[in-house]
Scaffold this active site. Structure first.
Site, mmCIF file in Angstrom:
data_model
loop_
_atom_site.group_PDB
_atom_site.id
_atom_site.type_symbol
_atom_site.label_atom_id
_atom_site.label_comp_id
_atom_site.label_asym_id
_atom_site.label_seq_id
_atom_site.Cartn_x
_atom_site.Cartn_y
_atom_site.Cartn_z
ATOM 1 N N HIS A 12 32.253 45.838 45.796
ATOM 2 C CA HIS A 12 31.040 45.148 46.706
ATOM 3 C C HIS A 12 31.721 43.722 47.162
ATOM 4 O O HIS A 12 30.781 42.969 47.633
ATOM 5 C CB HIS A 12 29.847 44.976 45.947
ATOM 6 C CG HIS A 12 29.896 44.061 44.474
ATOM 7 N ND1 HIS A 12 29.063 44.560 43.368
ATOM 8 C CD2 HIS A 12 30.585 43.234 44.461
ATOM 9 C CE1 HIS A 12 29.381 43.537 42.535
ATOM 10 N NE2 HIS A 12 30.093 42.689 43.389
ATOM 11 N N HIS A 59 24.299 38.089 41.564
ATOM 12 C CA HIS A 59 25.303 36.818 41.447
ATOM 13 C C HIS A 59 24.872 35.667 41.482
ATOM 14 O O HIS A 59 25.395 34.679 41.897
ATOM 15 C CB HIS A 59 26.166 37.115 42.488
ATOM 16 C CG HIS A 59 27.252 38.362 42.523
ATOM 17 N ND1 HIS A 59 26.615 39.495 43.008
ATOM 18 C CD2 HIS A 59 28.454 38.461 42.060
ATOM 19 C CE1 HIS A 59 27.593 40.587 42.603
ATOM 20 N NE2 HIS A 59 28.686 39.827 42.488
ATOM 21 N N HIS A 192 39.067 42.092 39.150
ATOM 22 C CA HIS A 192 39.262 40.990 39.620
ATOM 23 C C HIS A 192 38.928 39.910 38.674
ATOM 24 O O HIS A 192 37.939 39.925 37.712
ATOM 25 C CB HIS A 192 38.606 41.096 41.039
ATOM 26 C CG HIS A 192 36.951 41.314 40.858
ATOM 27 N ND1 HIS A 192 36.404 42.306 40.380
ATOM 28 C CD2 HIS A 192 36.160 40.456 41.427
ATOM 29 C CE1 HIS A 192 35.131 42.287 40.659
ATOM 30 N NE2 HIS A 192 34.925 40.980 41.382
ATOM 31 N N GLU A 239 32.563 43.873 36.125
ATOM 32 C CA GLU A 239 31.258 44.806 37.036
ATOM 33 C C GLU A 239 31.536 46.297 36.719
ATOM 34 O O GLU A 239 30.580 46.922 37.163
ATOM 35 C CB GLU A 239 31.643 44.266 38.331
ATOM 36 C CG GLU A 239 31.099 42.892 38.511
ATOM 37 C CD GLU A 239 31.112 42.449 40.011
ATOM 38 O OE1 GLU A 239 31.059 41.273 40.535
ATOM 39 O OE2 GLU A 239 32.120 43.118 40.633
HETATM 40 C C1 DHB Z 1 34.633 38.976 45.566
HETATM 41 C C2 DHB Z 1 34.511 39.977 44.611
HETATM 42 C C3 DHB Z 1 33.292 40.064 43.996
HETATM 43 O O1 DHB Z 1 32.895 41.100 43.235
HETATM 44 C C4 DHB Z 1 32.390 39.239 44.270
HETATM 45 O O2 DHB Z 1 30.820 39.406 43.878
HETATM 46 C C5 DHB Z 1 32.555 38.155 45.237
HETATM 47 C C6 DHB Z 1 33.755 37.882 45.717
HETATM 48 C C7 DHB Z 1 35.985 38.749 45.981
HETATM 49 O O3 DHB Z 1 37.034 39.395 45.761
HETATM 50 O O4 DHB Z 1 36.231 37.889 46.920
HETATM 51 FE FE FE Z 2 30.812 40.832 42.342
#
Ligand code: DHB
Ligand code: FE
Length: 295
Positions: A12, A59, A192, A239
């Site tokens: 997302h 978030h 990530h 996540e």
């Molecule tokens: C990014 C990824 C995320 O899951 C998020 O909530 C906000 C930013 C990203 O990779 O930029």
């Molecule tokens: Fe996220």
């Protein structure tokens, strides 16, 4: 009886929303990600769900660090998208499947999940992203039930508990008297990390383990603790808890329809996976991104 037709799992990243707004789907950076949605849209066009039950994480929009439930379920008539500026503009509100929400809430509490019920709820990119990817530019043909999981503030729920939550939601969907076709969605991940010493961290091996196992053997993802997953997938890679819960709600006997995995989109290993519940003896076979789903 409830009629769960399939599960869609997708990242997302807010920058995806920005790319949609700017029409960059064919841009070389974005194309490998957006191409993963072609088979998803074809499948949706054929199967036409009426309702989506969306497992996602907020978030800091609707909940903040001062008050953050572990699990929260929406029971509103509509949900406003409230984090414009993060990608997609704040467009039309999402229509709630309010009676189904209450049925899920009642079933969860009967099953001893002490959830928070939200009769008002703003939704952020964690929730809205799949909709503009699935039904771009159209009036959304589905009502929604948002189910929010804390993936941002420790202590985090365990993968085992998230799978159990999803399974309890699945029991609620099975006992639902309506005849709507229901699509379950899980958003977020894959690996990530947005900040700290490991910012930019990606773990392709763990991501592929998740993509391979979540359909046929979701328990495999519960053998790691949440802290193990933070280590393996990065502090935002956790996540995947949303995917695990969504997978629980799908029930047994899923078949992979399409899969896409692309590194990087912004800081994230971006993935899209579509699993379906086969209907009758309809032939099903795995389809890769870019390939027609149904001959
Ligand atoms: C990014 C990824 C995320 O899951 C998020 O909530 C906000 C930013 C990203 O990779 O930029
Ligand atoms: Fe996220």
């Amino acid at each position: 009886m409830g009629n769960v037709i399939g599960g869609l799992f997708t990242s997302h990243v807010p920058a995806i929303g920005n790319a949609i707004t700017r029409g960059l789907q064919q841009d070389p950076y974005w194309k490998p990600f957006f191409d993963g949605f072609a088979p998803v849209r074809r499948w949706l066009g054929e199967r036409r769900p009426d309702v989506t039950v969306v497992f996602y994480n907020d978030h800091g929009l609707n909940f903040f660090l001062d008050k953050l439930p572990t699990f929260a379920v929406g029971a509103a008539a509509s949900y406003r998208h409230g984090d414009g500026g993060w990608g997609l503009p704040e467009f039309k509100a999402f229509e709630g499947a309010q009676q189904l929400s209450w049925h899920i809430i009642n079933t969860l509490v009967e099953n001893e999940f002490d959830i928070t019920t939200c009769q008002e709820m703003l939704v952020d990119h964690g929730f809205v992203m799949p909709f503009e990817l699935c039904w771009p530019g159209s009036d959304r043909p589905v009502k929604v039930v948002p189910i929010e999981i804390n993936t941002v503030l420790h202590p985090l729920p365990s993968p085992k508990r998230c799978l159990a939550l999803g399974r309890a939601v699945g029991r609620a969907l099975e006992s639902w008297a309506g005849d709507e076709k229901i699509l379950v969605i899980g958003t977020g991940g894959l690996s990530h990390q947005l900040d700290g010493a490991r910012a930019g961290f990606i773990n392709k091996d763990y991501d592929n383990f998740c993509l391979d196992k979540i359909g046929p053997d979701p328990e495999a993802l519960t053998r790691h603790s949440s802290l193990d997953i933070v280590e393996l997938a990065g502090s935002q890679g956790i996540e995947i808890l949303n995917w695990i819960a969504a997978r629980g709600a799908l029930g047994d006997g899923t078949v992979e329809v399409s899969r896409n995995y692309h590194i990087p989109i912004s800081n994230t290993a971006a993935a899209t996976l579509l699993l379906e519940r086969p209907v009758g003896d309809r032939a099903v076979r795995p389809v890769r991104a870019g390939e027609p789903v149904l001959a």
